[in-house]
Motif scaffolding. Structure first.
Motif, PDB file in Angstrom:
ATOM      1  N   PRO A 357       0.014   4.077  -4.046  1.00  0.00           N
ATOM      2  CA  PRO A 357      -0.733   4.925  -3.766  1.00  0.00           C
ATOM      3  C   PRO A 357      -2.121   4.874  -4.682  1.00  0.00           C
ATOM      4  N   SER A 358      -1.925   4.575  -5.840  1.00  0.00           N
ATOM      5  CA  SER A 358      -3.203   4.554  -6.729  1.00  0.00           C
ATOM      6  C   SER A 358      -4.323   3.554  -6.338  1.00  0.00           C
ATOM      7  N   VAL A 359      -3.652   2.540  -5.616  1.00  0.00           N
ATOM      8  CA  VAL A 359      -4.408   1.202  -5.017  1.00  0.00           C
ATOM      9  C   VAL A 359      -5.067   1.736  -3.920  1.00  0.00           C
ATOM     10  N   SER A 360      -4.267   2.140  -2.851  1.00  0.00           N
ATOM     11  CA  SER A 360      -4.745   2.473  -1.572  1.00  0.00           C
ATOM     12  C   SER A 360      -5.893   3.335  -1.603  1.00  0.00           C
ATOM     13  N   ASN A 361      -5.742   4.438  -2.722  1.00  0.00           N
ATOM     14  CA  ASN A 361      -6.585   5.464  -2.989  1.00  0.00           C
ATOM     15  C   ASN A 361      -7.924   4.997  -3.051  1.00  0.00           C
ATOM     16  N   ILE A 362      -8.383   3.677  -3.806  1.00  0.00           N
ATOM     17  CA  ILE A 362      -9.482   3.363  -4.083  1.00  0.00           C
ATOM     18  C   ILE A 362     -10.139   2.418  -3.105  1.00  0.00           C
ATOM     19  N   LEU A 363      -9.025   2.089  -2.164  1.00  0.00           N
ATOM     20  CA  LEU A 363      -9.641   1.346  -1.087  1.00  0.00           C
ATOM     21  C   LEU A 363     -10.497   2.194  -0.147  1.00  0.00           C
TER      22      LEU A 363
END
Lengths: 457, 457, 457
Positions: A357-363
């Protein structure tokens, strides 16, 4: 000053049960004054010190914000409190024991009972432990919903003071969703899990029959010990590859559907929608199995069986005093086969990380779809290629078709190969151009507008 | 009641194109009433059921909140609507096809066109899919910006009701940034990627020449099969170590610059700033290559080539009936070499995990810098040491300088060794004290205050 | 328009020190007008261009929002500014050099000094670098607290415009917490770390004595080289397994305590509470050690020592011309032993991933506790089983008790075995039912209500 007011602010809790006590303790610690509303103000169990108890009327009178910690079955007594609750904020923290127990959400039912009050659904997604001891891992966020912004604000401030992060889920119509969420255990994972278990069971049986039982029947050899590692390490990669290809199959089906329909404004069949929605889970399961495959492969050389066999080969070579020549093709093939495996797994890990989640949020969604689609297909291709290299020319040897059944790895190549083939077709300029136009909203001119409109919803 | 109002709230969408339809469907599902504003109200394609269509004037009149789903090229018609749009909230969801197409952001351009309206930039970072189907992985957050808080609040509430998380990016001057974001694909990764490709290509060529071609020319031996694993496994660790050291080089350069200038109030050259800003990416690429190195190393013993060679050695030992004595030094060296590798990789993984957004968010900056700087240098040291142990005394043997070129691992030791050496110098008490004072704002007294001030911006 | 106001908004910074300058630069870049308040307006160092300097009175007069960038020791001068600061928002960004330096938080002290002003604590958790250059990894979130909502709102808007995410921590009473946070380095990790170091040291010594020293004393053999890998790979799994079991021991103790007390309304002893609160850290350390164990195990076959020994065995077999028969039991045992290890590690990784903040946030607490408790116990069971399989029947051979000490792996089995045994007892229907009732708030009837109440807080 405001600090003074805050610390002095008086809250009310209806219900002296377990939930009421936990919440109460926490509120007291956060510096609120607290009054409990109870049916039997004089005979209710132990309560947090520094709290008063009163009957419902008095308690409701005295406070602006009322936490309702009673079960839905006992809501009815609230109707009699309508005058006292007028304009008050009533926080419904209730949960049901199972889903769809009632036609409407507890909070909505409550709002109908006391239309004068401003009902806010909140805190019900937290564990009683978190209510008493404050935020912990899965209990950081307080979801709330309600129809009146001021009411939600008031509850949000209290939640913030208790150390939680507030997530506003909109109007009270979201209450049902909030009440269901604590009851369900990985709802999105059911379908993928069933699929996984099914596939694993089938292929495990398949390899047991083809390897162990076959060896026993035909050669009277007991190689059952190979089940623990060798066979497991056949099943894991197979299931993993199939699951991975199943992530990309629905997308391709959707494309074909749109092409054949000549429009994107027709809904997909439900099974396709459901399939589409669990692609992420399919991918993660596939990754898990791939990781197991990697670990099982890497422990091969420390296995007793392998060491014994290698030594035996060397010894026999000595005894029979013959040497096998070094086979460059073999070296090329095995090395590229391992190489593909490593690279495929590396890319696969990348996909997995980017779906945190935290990675896909910044993409940006363009970046996300680049990783999940382009890199995803590359991963699928490399892993499939890895499997083909593993098979090499075995498919030519009749010996490998024990009891006329194909080796398991051949079976697992069907779906991924099909997916890759179809994808390549879809990438043909002519097809691709058409699809793009359809997806940009272009529609084949035909007289069925009416039906299309009706299909829109 | 408020619920009633909410459900009845009427929104307006300008533009019946694809975007307009998707957004419309979603809004209808969320319980809004919807009116489309269109140039040709009677001849616009299929629209979500339960929606009305009107000309722009009527539509604008009827709603407080207007979504603008038309391309920037067609904004001009809005000027004629100035009276109807006065005081209304106009949401600009537009994106451009490429960056810097226009002198100013669409939203700012729009605000100038209709100064009476309150323009809010929002939703443009979402995919059309997410607009129609609600939040998904990279589409949870709705970024919005605008000059009027109330207007932003209104849009935020709608976004929340659609299930998105709202992130306020401040005034309309942030619109440019929001409009660029969906257009760019990993902008921060360009420099690191170029560097990676360059380094990998160079070292791959280098080892191919020194190993494969050399063996072919000098010994007429074809060992090209080693490219797949052996050579790859030489290139990966080399690139990884160099990239890792390049993460820490700029920091050291900055320190030297500050020491030589005797102040921290002079700006660093742009190239250094840019370098500093991509340290994280450099580190992640390095970690990826390190992981590949680990996997490639662990598959060594299952490789056909390795097994063949080991067997051959044993056999030859038997045949020539001689035994090699056990070499304790060798055992010490290789074991410590592997040990260092494992520990270095473990620390490296830790660095990687701590740079996950959700993890670094819960770290205080002191904790974060402790991990990234202290542990980072430790990692670099261990990995460099690991490489030195690998080389051992090879640098003494002339044989290892094929065609008078040093082995690749020697080349890759230059940068990290330099970085570690400089870091040690910077840690010398005298230097360290001076640097600390400079970083606390102390400045060498000199008559150039003027220049310094001018350099401040 | 509001944009105009925003860009024109005038902010004030007290203190021209380093912090004041950094913050100032950033504010200027964000488009604010800025006036510095200084004791010596005419002799303060270099300031960001485009800023004015004035004495405190004038500066305070001119702005609504004042950033206080001076050390707490110098707060006293503010009392004289009471009239100018009346109704102003004063942002306290100060930090102390060490904890508990003062009886009350800086911000609360400040509020007492200037009761007329609205003090907001904010920005103090950011690094000076982040203040000057905007958000970076561990510096995205600005925590703020204060007693007046409007004041907090104003600060929040500025923070947002600077690109930070704002987290409201409630009233000014939270200031102490905010001021402590930048000072502490992994406070929750102290206890687990001490434990880790202790356990590791003890077991390392233990295996060194039993293996290296024993071999040297009894057989005059120097096998010290085994320290680097073989011994390390004995210590890591031992510590890992013990730490893992220590995650679940406190939970079991708590259950026993509740059973014996017959109520859940008595507080646990402090040491148990503290232990409970660091279970996550214990688990993560255990996972780290498990990973090291995995890596150390996988490099076994590429070790010089191992290759030498294997070759030696083969050679001796040839020379003595005898062959060892294939031992199926051995194959079964070792394979299942490795298999358990891999599966246990896989599950362990799952636990680790699910404890990533971003992952545990999307889990409902029921899902989270399912993973951490059910899957956790399964992991513990598999890993313990893995160790038992490793030991197999060694415990029967006297030879394995060198110097009458048990092998290290036996020692490490004590705690996990106990934990699993107790857990099984707790799962017995009768016990389980009783425990569940207690946890639902049921209490054994006894005359000590009074004492219980007093124990509630």
């Amino acid at each position: 000053t405001c600090l003074h007011e805050c610390l002095q602010e008086l809250l009310c809790i209806f219900g002296t049960g377990d939930l009421g006590r936990s919440l109460g303790q926490r509120l007291i610690q956060a510096g609120y004054r607290l009054v409990y509303g109870s049916r039997r103000p004089h005979s209710c169990g132990p309560l947090p010190p520094g709290t008063q108890v009163a009957d419902h009327e008095a308690a409701a009178q005295s406070a602006q914000l009322i936490f309702l910690c009673v079960h839905r079955e006992h809501y009815d007594f609230l109707e009699s409190l309508t005058p006292q609750l007028k304009g008050k904020v009533v926080v419904d923290v209730s949960n049901n024991l199972k889903r769809d127990l009632y036609p409407e959400a507890n909070a909505e039912h409550l709002q109908r009972l006391i239309p004068g009050a401003h009902v806010v659904k909140a805190f019900n997604t937290l564990s009683a432990w978190a209510l008493q001891n404050g935020p912990s891992d899965a209990n950081r966020q307080v979801y709330l919903c309600g129809n009146r912004t001021e009411a939600k604000q008031a509850v949000a401030e209290t939640a913030t003071k208790l150390g939680f992060t507030v997530v506003d889920r909109g109007s009270l119509s979201a209450a049902r969703e909030l009440e269901d969420s604590p009851l369900q255990l990985f709802p999105d994972w059911r379908l993928p899990m069933r699929l996984t278990v099914g596939l694993t069971a089938f292929f495990f049986l398949y390899v047991v029959i083809r390897d162990v039982i076959y060896a026993y029947v035909e050669q009277r050899k007991d190689i059952s010990f190979r089940i623990m590692v060798s066979l497991a390490n056949k099943v894991f990669p197979i299931v993993s590859l199939i699951m991975l290809s199943l992530c990309y199959l629905p997308g391709i089906m959707a494309a074909c559907l749109q092409l054949s329909r000549g429009t994107k404004y027709k809904r997909f069949p439900d099974w396709l929608d459901r399939w589409m929605l669990c692609r992420k889970q399919l991918g993660l399961v596939s990754l898990a199995f791939a990781s197991l495959h990697v670990l099982y492969t890497l422990i091969i050389p420390i296995r007793y069986y392998v060491r014994y066999r290698l030594a035996a080969i060397t010894i026999s070579q000595i005894r029979e005093n013959k040497t096998t020549a070094f086979d460059t093709t073999m070296a090329w093939r095995t090395d590229s086969y391992y190489s593909m495996g490593v690279l495929g797994f590396g890319l696969f890990l990348l996909l997995g990380i980017s779906s945190l989640p935290s990675v896909s949020n910044i993409l940006s969604w363009r970046e996300f779809s680049f990783i999940q689609s382009k890199l995803g297909y590359l991963t699928l291709f490399i892993c499939t290629f890895h499997t083909y290299l593993y098979g090499w020319d075995k498919f030519l040897h009749l010996a490998s078709y024990k009891w006329f059944t194909p080796p398991s790895y051949m079976l697992c190549l069907i779906v991924p190969s099909a997916v890759l083939l179809l994808k390549m077709l879809l990438l043909l300029p002519c097809v691709d151009k058409r699809l793009t136009r359809i997806r940009q909203g272009w529609e084949r001119a035909d007289p069925e507008d009416g039906t299309r409109k009706s299909l829109l919803t």
